[in-house]
Motif scaffolding. Structure first.
Motif, PDB file in Angstrom:
ATOM      1  N   LEU A 173       7.992   4.574  -0.352  1.00  0.00           N
ATOM      2  CA  LEU A 173       8.589   3.393   0.273  1.00  0.00           C
ATOM      3  C   LEU A 173       7.724   2.942   1.446  1.00  0.00           C
ATOM      4  CD1 LEU A 173      10.869   1.348   0.640  1.00  0.00           C
ATOM      5  CD2 LEU A 173      12.096   3.057   2.009  1.00  0.00           C
ATOM      6  N   GLY A 174       7.266   3.889   2.245  1.00  0.00           N
ATOM      7  CA  GLY A 174       6.378   3.540   3.354  1.00  0.00           C
ATOM      8  C   GLY A 174       5.097   2.895   2.861  1.00  0.00           C
ATOM      9  N   GLY A 175       4.530   3.427   1.776  1.00  0.00           N
ATOM     10  CA  GLY A 175       3.323   2.838   1.211  1.00  0.00           C
ATOM     11  C   GLY A 175       3.540   1.425   0.720  1.00  0.00           C
ATOM     12  N   TYR A 176       4.690   1.192   0.087  1.00  0.00           N
ATOM     13  CA  TYR A 176       5.011  -0.150  -0.394  1.00  0.00           C
ATOM     14  C   TYR A 176       5.174  -1.128   0.761  1.00  0.00           C
ATOM     15  CZ  TYR A 176       7.893  -4.029  -1.953  1.00  0.00           C
ATOM     16  OH  TYR A 176       8.395  -5.285  -2.163  1.00  0.00           O
ATOM     17  N   LEU A 177       5.866  -0.706   1.819  1.00  0.00           N
ATOM     18  CA  LEU A 177       6.082  -1.590   2.963  1.00  0.00           C
ATOM     19  C   LEU A 177       4.777  -1.959   3.640  1.00  0.00           C
ATOM     20  CD1 LEU A 177       9.314   0.000   4.511  1.00  0.00           C
ATOM     21  CD2 LEU A 177       9.130  -2.106   3.157  1.00  0.00           C
ATOM     22  N   VAL A 178       3.881  -0.996   3.765  1.00  0.00           N
ATOM     23  CA  VAL A 178       2.567  -1.275   4.378  1.00  0.00           C
ATOM     24  C   VAL A 178       1.779  -2.231   3.484  1.00  0.00           C
ATOM     25  CG1 VAL A 178       0.335  -0.268   4.973  1.00  0.00           C
ATOM     26  CG2 VAL A 178       2.435   0.885   5.671  1.00  0.00           C
ATOM     27  N   LEU A 179       1.799  -1.999   2.168  1.00  0.00           N
ATOM     28  CA  LEU A 179       1.069  -2.861   1.241  1.00  0.00           C
ATOM     29  C   LEU A 179       1.612  -4.283   1.261  1.00  0.00           C
ATOM     30  CD1 LEU A 179      -1.077  -3.060  -1.044  1.00  0.00           C
ATOM     31  CD2 LEU A 179       0.748  -2.475  -2.652  1.00  0.00           C
ATOM     32  N   ARG A 180       2.924  -4.423   1.395  1.00  0.00           N
ATOM     33  CA  ARG A 180       3.539  -5.742   1.370  1.00  0.00           C
ATOM     34  C   ARG A 180       3.266  -6.522   2.649  1.00  0.00           C
ATOM     35  NH1 ARG A 180      10.002  -6.446   1.043  1.00  0.00           N
ATOM     36  NH2 ARG A 180       9.754  -5.923   3.243  1.00  0.00           N
TER      37      ARG A 180
ATOM     38  N   LEU B 271      -5.571  -7.090  -5.987  1.00  0.00           N
ATOM     39  CA  LEU B 271      -4.412  -7.863  -5.526  1.00  0.00           C
ATOM     40  C   LEU B 271      -4.540  -9.344  -5.885  1.00  0.00           C
ATOM     41  CD1 LEU B 271      -3.697  -6.233  -2.049  1.00  0.00           C
ATOM     42  CD2 LEU B 271      -2.504  -5.885  -4.221  1.00  0.00           C
ATOM     43  N   ALA B 272      -5.771  -9.823  -6.024  1.00  0.00           N
ATOM     44  CA  ALA B 272      -5.953 -11.198  -6.489  1.00  0.00           C
ATOM     45  C   ALA B 272      -5.534 -11.320  -7.951  1.00  0.00           C
ATOM     46  CB  ALA B 272      -7.405 -11.619  -6.322  1.00  0.00           C
ATOM     47  N   ALA B 273      -5.798 -10.264  -8.723  1.00  0.00           N
ATOM     48  CA  ALA B 273      -5.422 -10.269 -10.137  1.00  0.00           C
ATOM     49  C   ALA B 273      -3.932 -10.004 -10.318  1.00  0.00           C
ATOM     50  CB  ALA B 273      -6.234  -9.215 -10.892  1.00  0.00           C
ATOM     51  N   VAL B 274      -3.342  -9.190  -9.406  1.00  0.00           N
ATOM     52  CA  VAL B 274      -1.911  -8.869  -9.481  1.00  0.00           C
ATOM     53  C   VAL B 274      -1.284  -9.164  -8.119  1.00  0.00           C
ATOM     54  CG1 VAL B 274      -0.195  -7.130 -10.125  1.00  0.00           C
ATOM     55  CG2 VAL B 274      -2.507  -6.988 -11.068  1.00  0.00           C
ATOM     56  N   PRO B 275      -0.896 -10.408  -7.871  1.00  0.00           N
ATOM     57  CA  PRO B 275      -0.349 -10.767  -6.541  1.00  0.00           C
ATOM     58  C   PRO B 275       0.980 -10.069  -6.223  1.00  0.00           C
ATOM     59  CG  PRO B 275      -0.991 -12.724  -7.810  1.00  0.00           C
ATOM     60  CD  PRO B 275      -1.000 -11.574  -8.750  1.00  0.00           C
ATOM     61  N   GLN B 276       1.726  -9.685  -7.250  1.00  0.00           N
ATOM     62  CA  GLN B 276       2.997  -9.003  -7.019  1.00  0.00           C
ATOM     63  C   GLN B 276       2.701  -7.559  -6.592  1.00  0.00           C
ATOM     64  OE1 GLN B 276       2.175 -10.358  -9.983  1.00  0.00           O
ATOM     65  NE2 GLN B 276       3.277 -12.303  -9.920  1.00  0.00           N
ATOM     66  N   ARG B 277       2.756  -7.328  -5.300  1.00  0.00           N
ATOM     67  CA  ARG B 277       2.291  -6.046  -4.780  1.00  0.00           C
ATOM     68  C   ARG B 277       3.163  -4.875  -5.210  1.00  0.00           C
ATOM     69  NH1 ARG B 277      -0.763  -7.151   0.956  1.00  0.00           N
ATOM     70  NH2 ARG B 277      -1.932  -8.969   0.217  1.00  0.00           N
ATOM     71  N   GLY B 278       4.447  -5.129  -5.376  1.00  0.00           N
ATOM     72  CA  GLY B 278       5.313  -4.068  -5.867  1.00  0.00           C
ATOM     73  C   GLY B 278       4.932  -3.655  -7.279  1.00  0.00           C
ATOM     74  N   THR B 279       4.661  -4.634  -8.135  1.00  0.00           N
ATOM     75  CA  THR B 279       4.238  -4.346  -9.509  1.00  0.00           C
ATOM     76  C   THR B 279       2.921  -3.588  -9.520  1.00  0.00           C
ATOM     77  OG1 THR B 279       5.338  -6.340 -10.325  1.00  0.00           O
ATOM     78  CG2 THR B 279       3.631  -5.380 -11.731  1.00  0.00           C
ATOM     79  N   PHE B 280       2.016  -4.022  -8.651  1.00  0.00           N
ATOM     80  CA  PHE B 280       0.709  -3.368  -8.561  1.00  0.00           C
ATOM     81  C   PHE B 280       0.846  -1.893  -8.187  1.00  0.00           C
ATOM     82  CE2 PHE B 280      -2.666  -2.069  -5.551  1.00  0.00           C
ATOM     83  CZ  PHE B 280      -3.737  -2.005  -6.431  1.00  0.00           C
ATOM     84  N   LEU B 281       1.594  -1.618  -7.127  1.00  0.00           N
ATOM     85  CA  LEU B 281       1.732  -0.238  -6.656  1.00  0.00           C
ATOM     86  C   LEU B 281       2.543   0.599  -7.644  1.00  0.00           C
ATOM     87  CD1 LEU B 281       1.174   1.818  -4.433  1.00  0.00           C
ATOM     88  CD2 LEU B 281       3.292   1.091  -3.309  1.00  0.00           C
ATOM     89  N   PHE B 282       3.639   0.034  -8.174  1.00  0.00           N
ATOM     90  CA  PHE B 282       4.467   0.782  -9.118  1.00  0.00           C
ATOM     91  C   PHE B 282       3.656   1.169 -10.355  1.00  0.00           C
ATOM     92  CE2 PHE B 282       7.017   0.674 -13.016  1.00  0.00           C
ATOM     93  CZ  PHE B 282       7.874   1.726 -12.776  1.00  0.00           C
ATOM     94  N   SER B 283       2.854   0.244 -10.868  1.00  0.00           N
ATOM     95  CA  SER B 283       2.064   0.523 -12.068  1.00  0.00           C
ATOM     96  C   SER B 283       1.050   1.627 -11.814  1.00  0.00           C
ATOM     97  CB  SER B 283       1.352  -0.750 -12.539  1.00  0.00           C
ATOM     98  OG  SER B 283       2.289  -1.761 -12.865  1.00  0.00           O
TER      99      SER B 283
END
Length: 258
Positions: free
Chosen positions: A247-254, A97-109
């Protein structure tokens, strides 16, 4: 795709490829699904003559060859969980997450790379299970050109893929491989089967992700067991479960710290 996003995707591919456990679980999904499907096909061929007229009417040679996926899907569950939750157990999630701060991009990738791999393995598994299973069935076998068969085979690959994606979403929410597997394994292996086969709970159980999704692999509908949706409708229900989990995973990650 932007250059930054492409770099994230390549990074996630490297992570998955370099972890031996994820490779072994995908291999296990293929072997177990195909081998068990062949065994059940042989047993079904030997027992066909002794079946009741009702059971013969419900006999689905295509679905019989997919019998091994009930266990093979457990390996896909493990794959989906490990892809996401391993970084939490190892502490590498902070670095990622330090390397990819955009959490949506991180999880989607991460999900996109793992889904592409799961789809490839799922389709290979479905076609191998079908062709080898039909070979074991002899005169009872179905042909890929028969009505509904190609849909069922491709659907088998999609089903395995969605199982892995659902597991990724749950793992992203729970952030622990042990907790995720401790919930998903008994749910799919025991609870869902019980709810889907007991008369009192069948109306609820048939809308669970695996019960609904597996309808895509059926060519012959069992007598007196037709659900209120078709093959693609069942897969659509499963896709909604997957979308909700991701969606739940993304919300928790964000919202939560690593």
């Amino acid at each position: 795709m932007s250059t930054a996003a492409a770099q994230v995707v390549r990074s996630e591919w490297t992570k998955i490829r370099s972890v031996a456990s994820t490779v072994w679980t995908l291999s296990l999904a293929v072997v177990v699904s195909v081998a068990l499907g062949m065994l059940i096909s042989v047993l079904s061929r030997n027992e066909f003559d002794s079946m009741s007229p009702r059971d013969r009417l419900s006999f689905d040679p295509t679905y019989v060859s997919f019998a091994g996926m009930s266990l093979g899907q457990l390996a896909m569950i493990v794959f989906g969980v490990l892809v996401v939750a391993n970084e939490y157990s190892s502490g590498m999630i902070r670095t990622s997450l330090a390397a990819v701060p955009q959490r949506g991009t991180f999880l989607f990738s991460k999900v996109a790379v793992a889904t592409a791999l799961a789809l490839a393995v799922g389709l290979v598994t479905a076609f191998l299970a079908f062709f080898l299973g039909q070979a074991m069935l002899g005169d009872l076998r179905a042909s890929l050109g028969d009505p509904g068969v190609l849909r069922a085979v491709i659907g088998g690959g999609l089903y395995m893929t969605l199982i892995a994606m659902f597991s990724m979403g749950v793992a992203a929410m729970l952030r622990s491989p042990m907790l995720s597997l401790g919930i998903l394994m008994p749910f799919f292996f025991l609870i869902s089967n019980i709810l889907g086969n007991v008369d009192v709970t069948r109306k609820v159980g048939q809308y669970l992700p695996d019960q609904a999704g597996s309808r895509i692999m059926q060519v012959v509908t069992p007598v007196d067991r037709e659900p209120p949706y078709g093959p693609w409708g069942g897969l659509g229900i499963m896709a909604l479960w997957v979308a909700a989990a991701l969606l739940g995973g993304y919300l928790v990650l964000r919202r939560r710290d690593a």
